[in-house]
Design a protein around this motif. Structure first.
Motif, PDB file in Angstrom:
ATOM      1  N   ASP A 129      10.596 -12.075   3.367  1.00 50.79           N
ATOM      2  CA  ASP A 129      11.901 -11.440   3.572  1.00 50.79           C
ATOM      3  C   ASP A 129      11.829  -9.914   3.479  1.00 50.79           C
ATOM      4  N   VAL A 130      10.630  -9.388   3.233  1.00 56.55           N
ATOM      5  CA  VAL A 130      10.427  -7.938   3.260  1.00 56.55           C
ATOM      6  C   VAL A 130       9.165  -7.665   4.077  1.00 56.55           C
ATOM      7  N   MET A 131       9.301  -6.862   5.109  1.00 55.70           N
ATOM      8  CA  MET A 131       8.156  -6.496   5.939  1.00 55.70           C
ATOM      9  C   MET A 131       8.362  -5.049   6.380  1.00 55.70           C
ATOM     10  N   VAL A 132       7.608  -4.145   5.767  1.00 60.46           N
ATOM     11  CA  VAL A 132       7.745  -2.715   6.029  1.00 60.46           C
ATOM     12  C   VAL A 132       6.373  -2.157   6.400  1.00 60.46           C
ATOM     13  N   SER A 133       6.315  -1.429   7.495  1.00 59.39           N
ATOM     14  CA  SER A 133       5.098  -0.710   7.855  1.00 59.39           C
ATOM     15  C   SER A 133       5.540   0.579   8.530  1.00 59.39           C
ATOM     16  N   ASP A 134       5.663   1.643   7.724  1.00 59.04           N
ATOM     17  CA  ASP A 134       6.153   2.903   8.263  1.00 59.04           C
ATOM     18  C   ASP A 134       5.145   4.021   8.001  1.00 59.04           C
ATOM     19  N   ASP A 135       5.584   5.252   8.077  1.00 56.57           N
ATOM     20  CA  ASP A 135       4.670   6.395   7.982  1.00 56.57           C
ATOM     21  C   ASP A 135       4.141   6.642   6.583  1.00 56.57           C
ATOM     22  N   HIS A 194       0.850  -1.180   0.000  1.00 56.52           N
ATOM     23  CA  HIS A 194       0.000   0.000   0.000  1.00 56.52           C
ATOM     24  C   HIS A 194       0.890   1.235   0.000  1.00 56.52           C
ATOM     25  N   GLY A 195       0.454   2.253  -0.719  1.00 64.09           N
ATOM     26  CA  GLY A 195       1.224   3.497  -0.772  1.00 64.09           C
ATOM     27  C   GLY A 195       0.842   4.447   0.344  1.00 64.09           C
ATOM     28  N   MET A 196       0.540   3.898   1.512  1.00 65.54           N
ATOM     29  CA  MET A 196       0.206   4.714   2.686  1.00 65.54           C
ATOM     30  C   MET A 196       0.487   3.888   3.934  1.00 65.54           C
ATOM     31  N   SER A 197       0.509   4.557   5.077  1.00 61.90           N
ATOM     32  CA  SER A 197       0.752   3.854   6.331  1.00 61.90           C
ATOM     33  C   SER A 197      -0.468   3.032   6.714  1.00 61.90           C
ATOM     34  N   LEU A 198      -0.283   2.095   7.627  1.00 58.82           N
ATOM     35  CA  LEU A 198      -1.393   1.271   8.103  1.00 58.82           C
ATOM     36  C   LEU A 198      -2.450   2.135   8.787  1.00 58.82           C
ATOM     37  N   GLU A 199      -2.004   3.112   9.571  1.00 59.32           N
ATOM     38  CA  GLU A 199      -2.938   4.003  10.257  1.00 59.32           C
ATOM     39  C   GLU A 199      -3.777   4.803   9.258  1.00 59.32           C
ATOM     40  N   ILE A 242       0.319 -15.258   7.803  1.00 60.84           N
ATOM     41  CA  ILE A 242      -0.547 -15.912   6.813  1.00 60.84           C
ATOM     42  C   ILE A 242       0.267 -16.354   5.597  1.00 60.84           C
ATOM     43  N   PHE A 243       1.258 -15.556   5.233  1.00 61.64           N
ATOM     44  CA  PHE A 243       2.163 -15.914   4.135  1.00 61.64           C
ATOM     45  C   PHE A 243       2.966 -17.176   4.453  1.00 61.64           C
ATOM     46  N   ALA A 244       3.331 -17.354   5.703  1.00 60.80           N
ATOM     47  CA  ALA A 244       4.399 -18.281   6.098  1.00 60.80           C
ATOM     48  C   ALA A 244       4.298 -19.707   5.553  1.00 60.80           C
ATOM     49  N   PRO A 245       3.133 -20.348   5.520  1.00 64.83           N
ATOM     50  CA  PRO A 245       3.111 -21.727   5.014  1.00 64.83           C
ATOM     51  C   PRO A 245       3.536 -21.848   3.546  1.00 64.83           C
ATOM     52  N   ALA A 289     -15.972   2.773   4.536  1.00 67.41           N
ATOM     53  CA  ALA A 289     -16.314   1.868   3.424  1.00 67.41           C
ATOM     54  C   ALA A 289     -16.253   0.411   3.869  1.00 67.41           C
ATOM     55  N   ARG A 290     -16.781   0.146   5.049  1.00 66.91           N
ATOM     56  CA  ARG A 290     -16.708  -1.209   5.607  1.00 66.91           C
ATOM     57  C   ARG A 290     -17.533  -2.230   4.815  1.00 66.91           C
ATOM     58  N   HIS A 291     -18.495  -1.743   4.012  1.00 72.25           N
ATOM     59  CA  HIS A 291     -19.288  -2.675   3.211  1.00 72.25           C
ATOM     60  C   HIS A 291     -18.489  -3.251   2.035  1.00 72.25           C
ATOM     61  N   VAL A 292     -17.369  -2.613   1.714  1.00 66.64           N
ATOM     62  CA  VAL A 292     -16.548  -3.109   0.601  1.00 66.64           C
ATOM     63  C   VAL A 292     -15.098  -3.362   1.004  1.00 66.64           C
ATOM     64  N   SER A 293     -14.781  -3.292   2.293  1.00 65.14           N
ATOM     65  CA  SER A 293     -13.406  -3.548   2.723  1.00 65.14           C
ATOM     66  C   SER A 293     -13.387  -4.057   4.159  1.00 65.14           C
ATOM     67  N   ARG A 294     -12.293  -4.760   4.492  1.00 64.56           N
ATOM     68  CA  ARG A 294     -12.074  -5.213   5.855  1.00 64.56           C
ATOM     69  C   ARG A 294     -10.884  -4.437   6.414  1.00 64.56           C
ATOM     70  N   GLU A 295     -10.740  -4.435   7.737  1.00 65.76           N
ATOM     71  CA  GLU A 295      -9.598  -3.735   8.326  1.00 65.76           C
ATOM     72  C   GLU A 295      -8.310  -4.453   7.941  1.00 65.76           C
ATOM     73  N   MET A 296      -7.340  -3.692   7.492  1.00 63.02           N
ATOM     74  CA  MET A 296      -6.088  -4.285   7.047  1.00 63.02           C
ATOM     75  C   MET A 296      -5.320  -4.882   8.214  1.00 63.02           C
ATOM     76  N   LEU A 297      -4.719  -6.032   7.961  1.00 58.38           N
ATOM     77  CA  LEU A 297      -3.892  -6.704   8.956  1.00 58.38           C
ATOM     78  C   LEU A 297      -2.593  -5.942   9.190  1.00 58.38           C
ATOM     79  N   THR A 298      -2.015  -6.121  10.352  1.00 53.75           N
ATOM     80  CA  THR A 298      -0.661  -5.611  10.560  1.00 53.75           C
ATOM     81  C   THR A 298       0.289  -6.413   9.676  1.00 53.75           C
ATOM     82  N   ALA A 299       1.470  -5.860   9.449  1.00 53.14           N
ATOM     83  CA  ALA A 299       2.453  -6.565   8.618  1.00 53.14           C
ATOM     84  C   ALA A 299       2.806  -7.916   9.229  1.00 53.14           C
ATOM     85  N   GLY A 300       2.907  -7.978  10.551  1.00 50.44           N
ATOM     86  CA  GLY A 300       3.224  -9.241  11.220  1.00 50.44           C
ATOM     87  C   GLY A 300       2.125 -10.275  11.051  1.00 50.44           C
TER      88      GLY A 300
END
Length: 201
Positions: A177-183, A139-144, A169-172, A153-164
């Motif tokens: 090897d890239v995990m970024v969640s900044d401003d 995403h081209g924006m911060s998680l916040e 969910i990716f792990a299996p 717009a909750r009828h068309v989206s869910r709350e985004m997960l934290t990077a962790g």
């Protein structure tokens, strides 16, 4: 969340979508690097919208891009903007399309919260990625900021997960090897595991 509502929402907004679109070349360069977009790769662009990433893929001389979106109007706008034969644009539900080939890179940009079941989507996309290939959610924006952006717009989206949470969910299927969640951006990217590696996870 209902896929028919999601489709209708994006169909409605498609004609004016690019008017409100902001792109930042430096930020997108970081995302392209994380996603492994480079000379000669094949790319699957999931929920491509009006094709905002197409110029960035093509500038890096990718071999081909297959772009998919569930909204016919978004696809129409993307087709109108694109004339490069390396880009194929399809209208369809990414979770339902039969797997016809595998790609070096799969990118979900500014779209992941519009899929109801994150684990189901990641599992589905894993079938489209070559072993050793890469899945990137960005995403081209911060998680916040993203949370605020989708609050009405909750009828068309869910709350985004934290990077962790997303990395777990990716792990299996993917070695993250890239995990970024900044401003200013959010990126989770991982390499598709081989069958032997999956068994050990």
């Amino acid at each position: 969340m209902n896929k028919h509502e999601i489709t209708a929402f994006f169909d409605h907004h498609a004609p004016h979508w690019d008017t409100h679109l902001e792109t930042n070349d430096a930020k997108l360069a970081v995302i392209m690097d994380a996603a492994g977009i480079r000379d000669g790769v094949t790319v699957l662009d999931v929920a491509c919208g009006t094709g905002v990433l197409f110029p960035y893929y093509l500038a890096r001389n990718v071999d081909s891009v297959t772009a998919v979106d569930i909204s016919p109007e978004m696809v129409r706008m993307a087709m109108k903007k694109n004339s490069d034969p390396r880009v194929e644009i399809l209208c369809g539900d990414m979770e339902m399309l039969p797997v016809t080939r595998q790609y070096d890179c799969c990118v979900v940009y500014n779209a992941f919260p519009h899929f109801e079941e994150p684990a189901r989507l990641v599992e589905r996309l894993s079938a489209w990625v070559k072993p050793g290939g890469r899945l990137t959610v960005a995403h081209g924006m911060s998680l916040e900021t993203l949370h605020r952006h989708h609050a009405g717009a909750r009828h068309v989206s869910r709350e985004m997960l934290t990077a962790g949470e997303l990395a777990a969910i990716f792990a299996p299927r993917f070695a993250v090897d890239v995990m970024v969640s900044d401003d200013e951006k959010y990126i989770v990217s991982g390499v598709r595991r081989t069958e032997g590696e999956e068994e050990q996870v």
